[in-house]
Design a protein around this motif. Structure first.
Motif, PDB file in Angstrom:
ATOM      1  N   THR A   1      -1.025  56.509 -44.905  1.00 51.10           N
ATOM      2  CA  THR A   1      -1.807  55.760 -45.883  1.00 51.10           C
ATOM      3  C   THR A   1      -1.431  56.163 -47.303  1.00 51.10           C
ATOM      4  OG1 THR A   1      -3.580  57.407 -45.650  1.00 51.10           O
ATOM      5  CG2 THR A   1      -3.818  55.363 -44.393  1.00 51.10           C
ATOM      6  N   ALA A   2      -1.637  55.224 -48.232  1.00 48.59           N
ATOM      7  CA  ALA A   2      -1.442  55.466 -49.662  1.00 48.59           C
ATOM      8  C   ALA A   2      -2.653  54.909 -50.394  1.00 48.59           C
ATOM      9  CB  ALA A   2      -0.168  54.798 -50.157  1.00 48.59           C
ATOM     10  N   ASN A   3      -2.912  55.422 -51.600  1.00 48.90           N
ATOM     11  CA  ASN A   3      -4.116  54.968 -52.295  1.00 48.90           C
ATOM     12  C   ASN A   3      -3.919  54.839 -53.794  1.00 48.90           C
ATOM     13  OD1 ASN A   3      -4.330  57.562 -53.408  1.00 48.90           O
ATOM     14  ND2 ASN A   3      -6.105  58.143 -52.196  1.00 48.90           N
ATOM     15  N   SER A   4      -4.870  54.139 -54.400  1.00 51.01           N
ATOM     16  CA  SER A   4      -5.078  54.122 -55.842  1.00 51.01           C
ATOM     17  C   SER A   4      -6.542  54.452 -56.080  1.00 51.01           C
ATOM     18  CB  SER A   4      -4.743  52.750 -56.434  1.00 51.01           C
ATOM     19  OG  SER A   4      -3.357  52.479 -56.343  1.00 51.01           O
ATOM     20  N   LEU A   5      -6.881  54.885 -57.297  1.00 49.95           N
ATOM     21  CA  LEU A   5      -8.215  55.389 -57.571  1.00 49.95           C
ATOM     22  C   LEU A   5      -8.862  54.662 -58.737  1.00 49.95           C
ATOM     23  CD1 LEU A   5      -7.426  59.233 -57.462  1.00 49.95           C
ATOM     24  CD2 LEU A   5      -8.013  57.737 -55.540  1.00 49.95           C
ATOM     25  N   VAL A   6     -10.172  54.472 -58.621  1.00 45.77           N
ATOM     26  CA  VAL A   6     -11.002  54.004 -59.730  1.00 45.77           C
ATOM     27  C   VAL A   6     -11.993  55.124 -60.029  1.00 45.77           C
ATOM     28  CG1 VAL A   6     -12.710  52.324 -60.508  1.00 45.77           C
ATOM     29  CG2 VAL A   6     -10.766  51.572 -59.103  1.00 45.77           C
ATOM     30  N   ILE A   7     -11.781  55.850 -61.131  1.00 46.59           N
ATOM     31  CA  ILE A   7     -12.625  56.978 -61.502  1.00 46.59           C
ATOM     32  C   ILE A   7     -13.819  56.462 -62.318  1.00 46.59           C
ATOM     33  CG2 ILE A   7     -12.709  59.252 -62.586  1.00 46.59           C
ATOM     34  CD1 ILE A   7     -10.671  59.027 -60.302  1.00 46.59           C
ATOM     35  N   LEU A   8     -15.007  56.909 -61.999  1.00 53.74           N
ATOM     36  CA  LEU A   8     -16.212  56.464 -62.688  1.00 53.74           C
ATOM     37  C   LEU A   8     -16.792  57.584 -63.542  1.00 53.74           C
ATOM     38  CD1 LEU A   8     -17.616  54.559 -59.627  1.00 53.74           C
ATOM     39  CD2 LEU A   8     -16.783  53.504 -61.740  1.00 53.74           C
ATOM     40  N   LYS A   9     -17.596  57.206 -64.511  1.00 59.42           N
ATOM     41  CA  LYS A   9     -18.169  58.170 -65.443  1.00 59.42           C
ATOM     42  C   LYS A   9     -19.062  59.189 -64.740  1.00 59.42           C
ATOM     43  CE  LYS A   9     -20.690  58.384 -69.845  1.00 59.42           C
ATOM     44  NZ  LYS A   9     -21.413  57.585 -70.876  1.00 59.42           N
TER      45      LYS A   9
END
Length: 285
Positions: free
Chosen positions: A43-51
């Motif tokens: 698997t590979a991923n991308s990230l959405v970082i939140l405050k």
């Protein structure tokens, strides 16, 4: 120790689509960061970082099953992956673990120790995990997984390397989103009417407390995050209407139906869908 700190939520898309999915989430108003390939290579991923320092993991398998030779060890490992049979969408969520592989400090020991003596263990023994970032940085963590493969309980991710390497909340611009998203407002789980009481009991063991509110069709737990002014809520509901009934039927009687995001005064309103999952914008103003 607290076992109800939200760490991340997992969104799965078809094999080889992680970069396409990242672009789709950018169009929805999220800032997306490249993640990398996991240690097993599947698997590979991308990230959405939140405050609030929780994040979204946009994940896909690197290759479809048929890319691996039949009956090979790689094909067997790919077919037995915990997410191999999951339909695309919001498929899982993680609470923050402690990174321990040693009894009696493991998350599995802590949570299993809370259950009724006559009940089966809720979590299995921990396993190490990790991935390599695009910049070559190697990340390591420990996973505490539910004992039942189709469980709607969270798994736990506990860092061995610095969490900042896994969840790059710095610089602050990583957590700024055109949509105005600030953090997780809620995770809404749907389960069958016949399973509501049993699942609610298990989630109470994990969260180490009874729901903050409960009706005949819904239970809610208040969660925490590492940096949130407005805590998220975990909602367990029974389905209302044919669409939600169909969702429960497709997801082995339980699944993540929608994810809510806190937004400020200038944030988005209403709801939207990714190609595979529902998003709700929730104003805290």
């Amino acid at each position: 120790m607290s076992t109800k700190t939200l760490d991340h939520i997992v969104h799965l898309t078809p094999p080889g689509t992680v970069h396409e999915t990242a672009e789709q989430f950018r169009q929805l108003g999220f800032n997306v960061i490249d993640g990398g390939v996991h240690a097993d290579g599947f698997t590979a991923n991308s990230l959405v970082i939140l405050k609030d320092h929780a994040y979204l993991e946009l994940i896909s398998f690197t290759h479809p099953p048929e890319a691996y030779p039949p009956s090979s060890p790689a094909r067997r490992a790919r077919d037995s992956h915990k997410w191999a049979a999951r339909a695309p969408g919001w498929i899982d969520y993680a609470f923050l673990g402690n990174g321990s592989l040693t009894a009696p400090n493991r998350i599995s020991d802590v949570i299993n120790g809370r259950r009724d003596a006559s009940d089966a263990p809720l979590y299995v023994d921990e396993v190490p995990g990790g991935r390599t970032r695009p910049d070559g940085e190697v990340l390591k963590w420990v996973i505490s997984a539910p004992a039942k493969k189709d469980s709607i309980l969270p798994f736990f991710c506990g860092d061995v390397t610095d969490r900042q390497l896994r969840v790059p909340t710095k610089p602050d611009s990583n957590a700024r989103h055109p949509s105005g998203a600030l953090g997780i407002a809620h995770i809404r789980l749907l389960t069958s009417r016949s399973s509501l009481a049993a699942v609610s009991k298990e989630l109470s063991v994990v969260a180490d407390g009874a729901p903050v509110s409960r009706t005949r069709t819904e239970a809610k737990w208040s969660l925490s995050t590492l940096n949130g002014e407005h805590p998220p809520t975990l909602i367990l509901s029974t389905p209302e209407g044919p669409e939600q009934e169909a969702f429960v039927a497709r997801n082995s009687a339980a699944g993540i139906y929608e994810v809510g995001f806190w937004v400020g005064a200038e944030g988005k309103e209403g709801s939207v869908t990714t190609p595979f999952g529902k998003i709700v914008w929730v104003s805290h103003v």
